[in-house]
Motif scaffolding. Sequence first.
Motif, PDB file in Angstrom:
ATOM      1  N   ARG A 300      70.782  -2.348  17.605  1.00 42.56           N
ATOM      2  CA  ARG A 300      72.245  -2.633  17.383  1.00 42.56           C
ATOM      3  C   ARG A 300      72.042  -4.029  16.922  1.00 42.56           C
ATOM      4  O   ARG A 300      71.497  -5.226  17.305  1.00 42.56           O
ATOM      5  N   GLY A 301      72.858  -4.238  15.629  1.00 43.73           N
ATOM      6  CA  GLY A 301      72.782  -5.587  15.244  1.00 43.73           C
ATOM      7  C   GLY A 301      73.448  -5.923  13.818  1.00 43.73           C
ATOM      8  O   GLY A 301      74.144  -4.763  13.280  1.00 43.73           O
ATOM      9  N   ASN A 302      73.051  -6.987  12.853  1.00 43.21           N
ATOM     10  CA  ASN A 302      73.547  -7.159  11.678  1.00 43.21           C
ATOM     11  C   ASN A 302      72.447  -6.852  10.624  1.00 43.21           C
ATOM     12  O   ASN A 302      72.470  -7.248   9.454  1.00 43.21           O
ATOM     13  N   PHE A 303      71.161  -6.171  11.121  1.00 46.28           N
ATOM     14  CA  PHE A 303      70.031  -6.127  10.468  1.00 46.28           C
ATOM     15  C   PHE A 303      70.524  -5.261   9.020  1.00 46.28           C
ATOM     16  O   PHE A 303      71.061  -4.527   8.991  1.00 46.28           O
ATOM     17  N   THR A 304      69.821  -5.850   8.106  1.00 49.54           N
ATOM     18  CA  THR A 304      69.404  -5.070   6.810  1.00 49.54           C
ATOM     19  C   THR A 304      68.238  -4.343   6.406  1.00 49.54           C
ATOM     20  O   THR A 304      68.059  -3.558   5.602  1.00 49.54           O
ATOM     21  N   GLU A 305      67.210  -4.694   7.343  1.00 47.15           N
ATOM     22  CA  GLU A 305      65.774  -4.045   7.141  1.00 47.15           C
ATOM     23  C   GLU A 305      65.245  -3.848   8.521  1.00 47.15           C
ATOM     24  O   GLU A 305      65.347  -4.577   9.195  1.00 47.15           O
ATOM     25  N   VAL A 306      64.563  -2.820   8.492  1.00 44.97           N
ATOM     26  CA  VAL A 306      63.801  -2.274   9.784  1.00 44.97           C
ATOM     27  C   VAL A 306      62.572  -1.527   9.271  1.00 44.97           C
ATOM     28  O   VAL A 306      62.511  -0.763   8.455  1.00 44.97           O
ATOM     29  N   GLU A 307      61.334  -2.266  10.054  1.00 45.71           N
ATOM     30  CA  GLU A 307      60.096  -1.552   9.405  1.00 45.71           C
ATOM     31  C   GLU A 307      59.179  -1.397  10.834  1.00 45.71           C
ATOM     32  O   GLU A 307      59.080  -2.107  11.548  1.00 45.71           O
ATOM     33  N   PHE A 308      59.240  -0.007  10.795  1.00 46.68           N
ATOM     34  CA  PHE A 308      57.628   0.401  11.784  1.00 46.68           C
ATOM     35  C   PHE A 308      56.678   0.905  11.114  1.00 46.68           C
ATOM     36  O   PHE A 308      56.588   2.300  11.402  1.00 46.68           O
ATOM     37  N   PRO A 309      55.925   0.528  10.397  1.00 53.08           N
ATOM     38  CA  PRO A 309      54.887   1.279   9.490  1.00 53.08           C
ATOM     39  C   PRO A 309      53.850   1.958  10.289  1.00 53.08           C
ATOM     40  O   PRO A 309      53.306   3.028   9.579  1.00 53.08           O
ATOM     41  N   ALA A 310      53.659   1.713  11.560  1.00 53.67           N
ATOM     42  CA  ALA A 310      52.646   2.478  12.205  1.00 53.67           C
ATOM     43  C   ALA A 310      53.086   3.533  12.901  1.00 53.67           C
ATOM     44  O   ALA A 310      52.342   4.455  13.847  1.00 53.67           O
ATOM     45  N   LEU A 311      54.450   3.685  13.303  1.00 56.41           N
ATOM     46  CA  LEU A 311      54.893   4.353  14.183  1.00 56.41           C
ATOM     47  C   LEU A 311      54.784   5.867  14.147  1.00 56.41           C
ATOM     48  O   LEU A 311      55.043   6.389  12.871  1.00 56.41           O
ATOM     49  N   ASN A 312      54.209   6.515  15.165  1.00 60.52           N
ATOM     50  CA  ASN A 312      54.141   8.056  14.904  1.00 60.52           C
ATOM     51  C   ASN A 312      54.499   9.039  16.038  1.00 60.52           C
ATOM     52  O   ASN A 312      54.338  10.249  15.907  1.00 60.52           O
ATOM     53  N   THR A 313      54.833   8.306  17.253  1.00 57.92           N
ATOM     54  CA  THR A 313      55.274   9.181  18.353  1.00 57.92           C
ATOM     55  C   THR A 313      56.550   8.402  18.958  1.00 57.92           C
ATOM     56  O   THR A 313      56.291   7.028  19.689  1.00 57.92           O
ATOM     57  N   VAL A 314      57.485   8.775  19.225  1.00 57.10           N
ATOM     58  CA  VAL A 314      58.843   8.414  20.098  1.00 57.10           C
ATOM     59  C   VAL A 314      59.163   9.588  20.915  1.00 57.10           C
ATOM     60  O   VAL A 314      59.660  10.645  20.487  1.00 57.10           O
ATOM     61  N   GLU A 315      58.763   9.209  22.323  1.00 59.62           N
ATOM     62  CA  GLU A 315      58.920  10.354  23.290  1.00 59.62           C
ATOM     63  C   GLU A 315      60.331  10.393  23.640  1.00 59.62           C
ATOM     64  O   GLU A 315      60.930  11.450  24.224  1.00 59.62           O
ATOM     65  N   GLY A 316      61.372   9.699  23.237  1.00 58.28           N
ATOM     66  CA  GLY A 316      62.864   9.562  23.527  1.00 58.28           C
ATOM     67  C   GLY A 316      63.539   9.503  22.325  1.00 58.28           C
ATOM     68  O   GLY A 316      63.221  10.042  21.110  1.00 58.28           O
ATOM     69  N   ALA A 317      64.756   9.275  22.521  1.00 54.84           N
ATOM     70  CA  ALA A 317      65.665   9.138  21.374  1.00 54.84           C
ATOM     71  C   ALA A 317      65.548   7.949  20.458  1.00 54.84           C
ATOM     72  O   ALA A 317      65.012   7.039  20.942  1.00 54.84           O
ATOM     73  N   VAL A 318      66.366   7.964  19.206  1.00 54.31           N
ATOM     74  CA  VAL A 318      66.328   7.077  18.307  1.00 54.31           C
ATOM     75  C   VAL A 318      67.806   6.807  18.068  1.00 54.31           C
ATOM     76  O   VAL A 318      68.266   7.505  17.427  1.00 54.31           O
ATOM     77  N   ASP A 319      68.145   5.509  18.234  1.00 58.88           N
ATOM     78  CA  ASP A 319      69.655   5.237  18.194  1.00 58.88           C
ATOM     79  C   ASP A 319      69.659   4.045  17.282  1.00 58.88           C
ATOM     80  O   ASP A 319      69.568   2.990  17.885  1.00 58.88           O
ATOM     81  N   ILE A 320      70.363   3.882  16.027  1.00 59.46           N
ATOM     82  CA  ILE A 320      70.307   2.803  15.051  1.00 59.46           C
ATOM     83  C   ILE A 320      71.662   2.614  14.765  1.00 59.46           C
ATOM     84  O   ILE A 320      72.272   3.724  14.209  1.00 59.46           O
TER      85      ILE A 320
END
Length: 405
Positions: A300-320
């Motif tokens: 949560r925020g004012n961001f304009t850029e988000v990078e997770f270039p190596a991410l391959n597993t998220v076992e839960g939810a993703v809320d952006i």
Amino acid sequence: MLVKYLVPALAAFGSAAAQAGTCTVSGGTTTVNSQAEATKLASCRTVRGSVVLGKQTGAAIDISGPQQITGDLRVEDNGDLETLSSSTLTSVGGAFVLKNVTKINAINFSKLTSVRALQWQSLSLLSSITLGPLSSADEVTISDTVLQSLEGIDLTNVKKFNINNNRRLQQFSSKLATLDEELIIQANGIGLGLTVDLPNLVWAANMAIANVTKFSVPSLKVVNGSARFDSNFFESFSAPNLTHTEKGDISFVGNAALNNLTFPRLTVIGGGLLVANNTALDEINAFSKLERVGGAIKLRGNFTEVEFPALNTVEGAVDISSTADIRDTCEELSKFAPANQGGDGTIAGVFSCTANNANANDDIDGDTSDSGNIDGKDDENSAAGMAFNSALLGLVAVAGFAAAL
């Protein structure tokens, strides 16, 4: 009055018993109400039991003579005591407790090196301490003092370390290497700021850090539990050698000046990742090697850029959610959503991403520790990586949002 504090054998054996130097406390506790009663302990090299100072002792008590107290050394709810000292005491087998001692301003135990627990609370005039230095303790709590320095506390390992509400404390540096249960630092250096330097810390179970102007952990490699950073004043935070958290979360919430995060070696977060209401943080690009998140990700925020270039597993939810226009990012990330949302299942829980949300910084409740809505086995190879192109949101306190999203 001194409670029959020496076994009658002392009287029988006279000087021989005094030279042997072991005094066993009748009933397990010696109560000291005056310096005269404290002086009666002078012939005891070891006091077997606890020593408790009464509520009205006079201004100064010196417990010189004993080298060891096998039980507690305890002073509570005392409105008289101004100085407490011993030139001989080296160890307290139990807890060294000072609680609500409202006039004490100086503690001088120049040879004290070992206690089981140091518990000093509500000592609003305490400004000076001299210790052995203290090199062995399982637990340390120092709360509500006017100390400007914690010099004399020289620990390398401790289970619990809690420093809070010491309004004049501006600097804390320690050679701590491991923290077995928790490190809590909050509300110190009020109006002045507190800088914390822990150059040797390599392993910690849990950390909760608030209201500091600097927090340096250059050697930290593993956090077994969670690391939470709330309402701090630093502009930058780096954990250059942190590789993983075993089972806990990483959380940054409400750090208004924070504009830079760096976790260059972090590959696994055992729990969740929460970044929220860090209003100066424009980019979330601190996690270049992060591959797996065992809980949920909430940003949560004012961001304009988000990078997770190596991410391959998220076992839960993703809320952006961001106040900025991140619609392109949301569309790009949707391909990693669960299969029932049209994605490839890299994200096991619910996927949600919203742009232009004026209230993004207000919505900081969440649970990142729950995997949430998992409908199958993890597929760590289902995606080579994830690239987030949105603004950095801020790490929100880690709690429980996965299934609820």
